[in-house]
Design an enzyme around this catalytic site. Structure first.
Site, PDB file in Angstrom:
ATOM      1  N   CYS A   1     -10.325  -4.889   0.102  1.00  0.00           N
ATOM      2  CA  CYS A   1     -11.427  -3.917   0.086  1.00  0.00           C
ATOM      3  C   CYS A   1     -12.280  -4.148  -1.166  1.00  0.00           C
ATOM      4  CB  CYS A   1     -10.877  -2.489   0.115  1.00  0.00           C
ATOM      5  SG  CYS A   1     -10.205  -1.923  -1.466  1.00  0.00           S
TER       6      CYS A   1
ATOM      7  N   CYS B 159     -10.564  -3.461  -4.514  1.00  0.00           N
ATOM      8  CA  CYS B 159      -9.561  -4.474  -4.874  1.00  0.00           C
ATOM      9  C   CYS B 159     -10.217  -5.773  -5.306  1.00  0.00           C
ATOM     10  CB  CYS B 159      -8.588  -4.710  -3.724  1.00  0.00           C
ATOM     11  SG  CYS B 159      -7.425  -3.344  -3.568  1.00  0.00           S
TER      12      CYS B 159
ATOM     13  N   GLU C 196       0.205   5.130   0.697  1.00  0.00           N
ATOM     14  CA  GLU C 196      -0.750   6.149   1.123  1.00  0.00           C
ATOM     15  C   GLU C 196      -0.299   7.546   0.693  1.00  0.00           C
ATOM     16  OE1 GLU C 196      -1.347   5.435   5.332  1.00  0.00           O
ATOM     17  OE2 GLU C 196      -2.446   3.585   4.909  1.00  0.00           O
TER      18      GLU C 196
ATOM     19  N   CYS D  44      -3.934   0.550  -2.645  1.00  0.00           N
ATOM     20  CA  CYS D  44      -3.816  -0.690  -1.884  1.00  0.00           C
ATOM     21  C   CYS D  44      -2.698  -1.578  -2.424  1.00  0.00           C
ATOM     22  CB  CYS D  44      -5.127  -1.468  -1.946  1.00  0.00           C
ATOM     23  SG  CYS D  44      -6.459  -0.755  -0.962  1.00  0.00           S
TER      24      CYS D  44
ATOM     25  N   ASN E 128       0.838  -1.199   0.000  1.00  0.00           N
ATOM     26  CA  ASN E 128       0.000   0.000   0.000  1.00  0.00           C
ATOM     27  C   ASN E 128       0.874   1.251   0.000  1.00  0.00           C
ATOM     28  OD1 ASN E 128       0.599  -0.879   2.663  1.00  0.00           O
ATOM     29  ND2 ASN E 128      -1.136   0.221   3.535  1.00  0.00           N
TER      30      ASN E 128
ATOM     31  N   GLU F  87      -2.856  -4.704  -3.209  1.00  0.00           N
ATOM     32  CA  GLU F  87      -3.315  -5.528  -4.330  1.00  0.00           C
ATOM     33  C   GLU F  87      -3.225  -4.756  -5.638  1.00  0.00           C
ATOM     34  OE1 GLU F  87      -4.780  -4.983  -1.443  1.00  0.00           O
ATOM     35  OE2 GLU F  87      -5.994  -6.662  -0.768  1.00  0.00           O
TER      36      GLU F  87
HETATM   37  N1  THU Z   1      -5.205  -1.879   2.483  1.00  0.00           N
HETATM   38  C1  THU Z   1      -4.597  -2.622   1.505  1.00  0.00           C
HETATM   39  O1  THU Z   1      -3.553  -2.229   0.976  1.00  0.00           O
HETATM   40  N2  THU Z   1      -5.176  -3.793   1.152  1.00  0.00           N
HETATM   41  C2  THU Z   1      -6.245  -4.359   1.775  1.00  0.00           C
HETATM   42  O2  THU Z   1      -6.651  -5.453   1.405  1.00  0.00           O
HETATM   43  C3  THU Z   1      -6.917  -3.645   2.876  1.00  0.00           C
HETATM   44  C4  THU Z   1      -6.452  -2.258   3.109  1.00  0.00           C
HETATM   45  C5  THU Z   1      -4.558  -0.630   2.911  1.00  0.00           C
HETATM   46  C6  THU Z   1      -5.163   0.630   2.398  1.00  0.00           C
HETATM   47  C7  THU Z   1      -4.660   1.635   3.424  1.00  0.00           C
HETATM   48  O3  THU Z   1      -3.368   2.065   3.075  1.00  0.00           O
HETATM   49  C8  THU Z   1      -4.572   0.820   4.716  1.00  0.00           C
HETATM   50  O4  THU Z   1      -4.571  -0.537   4.312  1.00  0.00           O
HETATM   51  C9  THU Z   1      -5.706   1.070   5.686  1.00  0.00           C
HETATM   52  O5  THU Z   1      -6.926   0.940   5.076  1.00  0.00           O
END
Ligand code: THU
Length: 130
Positions: free
Chosen positions: A83, A86, A41, A50, A39, A52
């Site tokens: 999520c 994804c 941000e 994310c 991920n 994925e």
């Molecule tokens: N996140 C992912 O990268 N993948 C997931 O399957 C669930 C959530 C990340 C997004 C964000 O940077 C952090 O987790 C909190 O939501």
């Protein structure tokens, strides 16, 4: 390298200063090659991506369009499911029967499929005859 090893390793590179929640994902392309993503941000929160999505982007950038296996790992007490966005992204490149393993850094694992994660998925067939 196993999918787990790739996901655990790439998770270390996550940029998650806002949630402090690092996620790593690894996918296997139909060629057998492994692609990883974490991920990333952003201070403008909705611009974050994310793990994925990063792994899928790496696969597509390398010239592959079909994934056969997915592994997602986070540092949470229980395995974290992808999520909604994804799930749709995984369905774009993987058939419904493809296994998605959700895992923790501690070693817990839970397996499901793309179809189970996205029941009633919208696909290209829904646009036919419109
Ligand atoms: N996140 C992912 O990268 N993948 C997931 O399957 C669930 C959530 C990340 C997004 C964000 O940077 C952090 O987790 C909190 O939501």
């Amino acid at each position: 390298m196993t999918l787990r090893d790739a996901a655990v390793a790439v998770r270390e590179n996550a940029h998650a200063p806002y949630s402090n929640f690092k996620v790593g994902a690894a996918i296997r392309g139909v060629s057998g090659r492994v692609y990883a993503g974490c991920n990333v941000e952003n201070v403008a929160y909705p611009e974050g991506t994310c793990a994925e999505a990063g792994a899928i982007a790496a696969m597509v950038a390398a010239g592959e369009k079909e994934l056969t296996e997915v592994y997602v790992v986070a540092g949470s007490p229980a395995p974290v499911p992808p999520c909604g966005g994804c799930r749709q992204k995984l369905a774009e490149f993987g058939q419904g029967h493809v296994t998605v393993t959700m895992a923790t850094t501690g070693g817990a694992e839970e397996a499901t499929t793309i179809a189970a994660l996205l029941p009633g998925a919208f696909d290209a067939g829904h646009m036919e005859g419109s």
